[in-house]
Motif scaffolding. Structure first.
Motif, PDB file in Angstrom:
ATOM      1  N   PHE A 133       0.841  -1.198   0.000  1.00 49.71           N
ATOM      2  CA  PHE A 133       0.000   0.000   0.000  1.00 49.71           C
ATOM      3  C   PHE A 133       0.876   1.248   0.000  1.00 49.71           C
ATOM      4  O   PHE A 133       1.853   1.338   0.750  1.00 49.71           O
ATOM      5  N   ASP A 134       0.486   2.219  -0.841  1.00 48.94           N
ATOM      6  CA  ASP A 134       1.104   3.544  -0.866  1.00 48.94           C
ATOM      7  C   ASP A 134       0.025   4.572  -0.555  1.00 48.94           C
ATOM      8  O   ASP A 134      -1.070   4.533  -1.139  1.00 48.94           O
ATOM      9  N   VAL A 135       0.331   5.501   0.342  1.00 45.74           N
ATOM     10  CA  VAL A 135      -0.592   6.573   0.693  1.00 45.74           C
ATOM     11  C   VAL A 135       0.068   7.901   0.342  1.00 45.74           C
ATOM     12  O   VAL A 135       1.269   8.104   0.584  1.00 45.74           O
ATOM     13  N   SER A 136      -0.721   8.799  -0.239  1.00 39.98           N
ATOM     14  CA  SER A 136      -0.211  10.125  -0.590  1.00 39.98           C
ATOM     15  C   SER A 136      -1.288  11.166  -0.353  1.00 39.98           C
ATOM     16  O   SER A 136      -2.486  10.858  -0.271  1.00 39.98           O
ATOM     17  N   PHE A 137      -0.851  12.447  -0.239  1.00 41.42           N
ATOM     18  CA  PHE A 137      -1.762  13.574  -0.067  1.00 41.42           C
ATOM     19  C   PHE A 137      -1.729  14.437  -1.326  1.00 41.42           C
ATOM     20  O   PHE A 137      -0.701  14.569  -1.982  1.00 41.42           O
ATOM     21  N   GLY A 138      -2.886  15.056  -1.647  1.00 39.05           N
ATOM     22  CA  GLY A 138      -2.953  15.938  -2.801  1.00 39.05           C
ATOM     23  C   GLY A 138      -3.598  15.259  -3.988  1.00 39.05           C
ATOM     24  O   GLY A 138      -3.977  14.084  -3.934  1.00 39.05           O
ATOM     25  N   GLU A 139      -3.720  16.012  -5.094  1.00 40.23           N
ATOM     26  CA  GLU A 139      -4.340  15.484  -6.295  1.00 40.23           C
ATOM     27  C   GLU A 139      -3.870  16.279  -7.505  1.00 40.23           C
ATOM     28  O   GLU A 139      -3.134  17.263  -7.371  1.00 40.23           O
ATOM     29  N   GLY A 140      -4.322  15.845  -8.691  1.00 37.60           N
ATOM     30  CA  GLY A 140      -3.977  16.555  -9.916  1.00 37.60           C
ATOM     31  C   GLY A 140      -2.520  16.425 -10.306  1.00 37.60           C
ATOM     32  O   GLY A 140      -1.951  17.355 -10.891  1.00 37.60           O
ATOM     33  N   GLY A 141      -1.902  15.299  -9.975  1.00 35.85           N
ATOM     34  CA  GLY A 141      -0.503  15.101 -10.334  1.00 35.85           C
ATOM     35  C   GLY A 141       0.477  15.775  -9.401  1.00 35.85           C
ATOM     36  O   GLY A 141       1.690  15.773  -9.663  1.00 35.85           O
ATOM     37  N   ASP A 142      -0.002  16.371  -8.318  1.00 32.71           N
ATOM     38  CA  ASP A 142       0.860  17.055  -7.352  1.00 32.71           C
ATOM     39  C   ASP A 142       0.700  16.394  -5.993  1.00 32.71           C
ATOM     40  O   ASP A 142       0.325  17.026  -5.000  1.00 32.71           O
ATOM     41  N   GLU A 143       0.965  15.083  -5.947  1.00 33.78           N
ATOM     42  CA  GLU A 143       0.795  14.330  -4.710  1.00 33.78           C
ATOM     43  C   GLU A 143       2.088  14.338  -3.891  1.00 33.78           C
ATOM     44  O   GLU A 143       3.194  14.415  -4.431  1.00 33.78           O
ATOM     45  N   THR A 144       1.912  14.234  -2.582  1.00 35.86           N
ATOM     46  CA  THR A 144       3.028  14.139  -1.646  1.00 35.86           C
ATOM     47  C   THR A 144       2.970  12.786  -0.964  1.00 35.86           C
ATOM     48  O   THR A 144       1.956  12.440  -0.344  1.00 35.86           O
ATOM     49  N   ALA A 145       4.022  12.002  -1.088  1.00 31.36           N
ATOM     50  CA  ALA A 145       4.051  10.661  -0.507  1.00 31.36           C
ATOM     51  C   ALA A 145       3.902  10.739   1.008  1.00 31.36           C
ATOM     52  O   ALA A 145       4.477  11.606   1.668  1.00 31.36           O
ATOM     53  N   ALA A 146       3.110   9.800   1.561  1.00 31.89           N
ATOM     54  CA  ALA A 146       2.860   9.787   3.005  1.00 31.89           C
ATOM     55  C   ALA A 146       3.180   8.428   3.610  1.00 31.89           C
ATOM     56  O   ALA A 146       2.681   8.096   4.692  1.00 31.89           O
ATOM     57  N   GLY A 147       3.957   7.618   2.916  1.00 32.74           N
ATOM     58  CA  GLY A 147       4.400   6.350   3.495  1.00 32.74           C
ATOM     59  C   GLY A 147       3.917   5.132   2.722  1.00 32.74           C
ATOM     60  O   GLY A 147       2.966   5.197   1.945  1.00 32.74           O
ATOM     61  N   THR A 148       4.602   4.019   2.983  1.00 31.67           N
ATOM     62  CA  THR A 148       4.315   2.737   2.338  1.00 31.67           C
ATOM     63  C   THR A 148       4.314   1.637   3.385  1.00 31.67           C
ATOM     64  O   THR A 148       5.110   1.670   4.334  1.00 31.67           O
ATOM     65  N   THR A 149       3.421   0.677   3.225  1.00 30.59           N
ATOM     66  CA  THR A 149       3.377  -0.469   4.126  1.00 30.59           C
ATOM     67  C   THR A 149       2.901  -1.686   3.350  1.00 30.59           C
ATOM     68  O   THR A 149       2.508  -1.582   2.184  1.00 30.59           O
ATOM     69  N   ALA A 150       2.937  -2.855   3.982  1.00 30.25           N
ATOM     70  CA  ALA A 150       2.534  -4.105   3.317  1.00 30.25           C
ATOM     71  C   ALA A 150       1.636  -4.900   4.242  1.00 30.25           C
ATOM     72  O   ALA A 150       1.761  -4.846   5.474  1.00 30.25           O
ATOM     73  N   VAL A 151       0.714  -5.635   3.629  1.00 28.69           N
ATOM     74  CA  VAL A 151      -0.211  -6.524   4.344  1.00 28.69           C
ATOM     75  C   VAL A 151       0.009  -7.930   3.806  1.00 28.69           C
ATOM     76  O   VAL A 151       0.087  -8.129   2.590  1.00 28.69           O
ATOM     77  N   THR A 152       0.101  -8.904   4.710  1.00 29.27           N
ATOM     78  CA  THR A 152       0.336 -10.283   4.288  1.00 29.27           C
ATOM     79  C   THR A 152      -0.867 -10.837   3.527  1.00 29.27           C
ATOM     80  O   THR A 152      -1.987 -10.338   3.650  1.00 29.27           O
ATOM     81  N   GLY A 153      -0.626 -11.864   2.729  1.00 33.18           N
ATOM     82  CA  GLY A 153      -1.681 -12.446   1.911  1.00 33.18           C
ATOM     83  C   GLY A 153      -2.814 -13.023   2.735  1.00 33.18           C
ATOM     84  O   GLY A 153      -2.647 -13.393   3.906  1.00 33.18           O
ATOM     85  N   PHE A 154      -3.988 -13.098   2.130  1.00 35.82           N
ATOM     86  CA  PHE A 154      -5.170 -13.620   2.829  1.00 35.82           C
ATOM     87  C   PHE A 154      -6.097 -14.281   1.815  1.00 35.82           C
ATOM     88  O   PHE A 154      -5.907 -14.169   0.589  1.00 35.82           O
ATOM     89  N   THR A 155      -7.098 -14.971   2.346  1.00 40.06           N
ATOM     90  CA  THR A 155      -8.059 -15.708   1.516  1.00 40.06           C
ATOM     91  C   THR A 155      -9.469 -15.213   1.811  1.00 40.06           C
ATOM     92  O   THR A 155      -9.816 -14.964   2.970  1.00 40.06           O
ATOM     93  N   MET A 156     -10.262 -15.078   0.740  1.00 38.24           N
ATOM     94  CA  MET A 156     -11.664 -14.687   0.898  1.00 38.24           C
ATOM     95  C   MET A 156     -12.537 -15.787   0.322  1.00 38.24           C
ATOM     96  O   MET A 156     -12.508 -16.068  -0.881  1.00 38.24           O
ATOM     97  N   VAL A 157     -13.319 -16.417   1.197  1.00 44.04           N
ATOM     98  CA  VAL A 157     -14.205 -17.489   0.750  1.00 44.04           C
ATOM     99  C   VAL A 157     -15.414 -16.888   0.032  1.00 44.04           C
ATOM    100  O   VAL A 157     -15.548 -15.670  -0.099  1.00 44.04           O
ATOM    101  N   LYS A 158     -16.310 -17.754  -0.408  1.00 46.89           N
ATOM    102  CA  LYS A 158     -17.459 -17.332  -1.222  1.00 46.89           C
ATOM    103  C   LYS A 158     -18.344 -16.334  -0.469  1.00 46.89           C
ATOM    104  O   LYS A 158     -18.703 -16.556   0.679  1.00 46.89           O
ATOM    105  N   GLN A 159     -18.657 -15.242  -1.168  1.00 43.43           N
ATOM    106  CA  GLN A 159     -19.540 -14.196  -0.660  1.00 43.43           C
ATOM    107  C   GLN A 159     -19.183 -13.787   0.773  1.00 43.43           C
ATOM    108  O   GLN A 159     -20.003 -13.842   1.689  1.00 43.43           O
ATOM    109  N   SER A 160     -17.943 -13.356   0.929  1.00 42.97           N
ATOM    110  CA  SER A 160     -17.475 -12.932   2.253  1.00 42.97           C
ATOM    111  C   SER A 160     -16.952 -11.501   2.178  1.00 42.97           C
ATOM    112  O   SER A 160     -16.761 -10.941   1.094  1.00 42.97           O
TER     113      SER A 160
END
Length: 243
Positions: A133-160
């Motif tokens: 995941f990357d998070v940034s502030f701003g819009e219109g091509g003038d964004e400021t990076a606000a950090g990066t993080t990662a989430v481990t893999g997961f599974t989603m069963v039917k209609q969950s």
């Protein structure tokens, strides 16, 4: 009366054939000659072979395409596949400071985002790889990076439904003076645009079988705290096979 002297008998050379002697009565016959074919005849044979190969290949490809199309139609009818659905539940800026120093303007921010992920399919399971995941502030091509993080893999069963908690941090980040002023004003009135982008790989589980994972990019752009406080849950955009 003197006798006429006899003429010497001439020896016949080897292989001599008497032209007056019928060839049919001779025991030797020349082998029949093979007819010489014109070069154009060989070219016609080669062109016929090439056309036959091309026709066979076209027929094979046509049958293969028909089988693939038929298989996709059967798969769609039986399983009714749909893309997963991503919504932004909430965004909290637990820390947000814009500090002006003699050597520049600096940003410190801690962002906590909650994402809701739905699997709308009744007969299929989603398998997610590790998600960045990357998070940034701003819009219109003038964004400021606000950090990066990662989430481990997961599974989603039917209609969950699954809730993901994403926390990023920007510490002592140097920004332009005008950017710092704009970020500080947007945060004060709760209209600071926040962008969340996720990159992951998604695989499918069908009837106990796992289908290979596909690269996916999820973008949630231009979200403000004020809109979320009003009860909105903006839907994110999914780009398949595009990072």
């Amino acid at each position: 009366m003197a006798e006429t002297p006899l003429k010497p008998v001439l020896q016949k050379p080897p292989g001599f054939r008497d032209p007056n002697f019928p060839a049919a009565q001779s025991g030797f016959r020349l082998p029949p000659r093979r007819p010489l074919l014109p070069p154009s005849f060989h070219q016609r044979e080669g062109s016929r072979f090439s056309r036959a190969c091309c026709c066979s290949l076209c027929i094979f490809l046509s049958v293969l395409i028909l089988l693939v199309v038929a298989g996709c139609m059967v798969f769609y009818i039986l399983f009714d596949p749909k893309f997963p659905v991503f919504h932004v539940q909430s965004i909290r800026l637990s820390q947000f400071n814009v500090t002006k120093k003699p050597d520049g303007t600096y940003l410190d921010a801690v962002t906590k985002t909650r994402l809701e992920v739905k699997n709308p399919i009744l007969k299929m399971t989603y398998y997610y790889g590790d998600t960045e995941f990357d998070v940034s502030f701003g819009e219109g091509g003038d964004e400021t990076a606000a950090g990066t993080t990662a989430v481990t893999g997961f599974t989603m069963v039917k209609q969950s439904t699954t809730c993901l908690k994403v926390e990023t941090k920007a510490s002592n980040m140097l920004v332009a003076d005008d950017v710092g002023n704009r970020l500080q004003t947007g945060h004060r009135i709760k209209m600071l645009p926040v962008n969340v982008e996720a990159r992951t790989k998604i695989g499918l589980g069908v009837a106990g079988l796992k289908i290979g994972k596909m690269a996916v990019a999820v973008k949630c752009d231009g979200i403000t705290v004020k809109h979320l406080d009003g009860g909105d849950m903006p839907r994110c955009v999914i780009n398949m096979l595009k990072w």
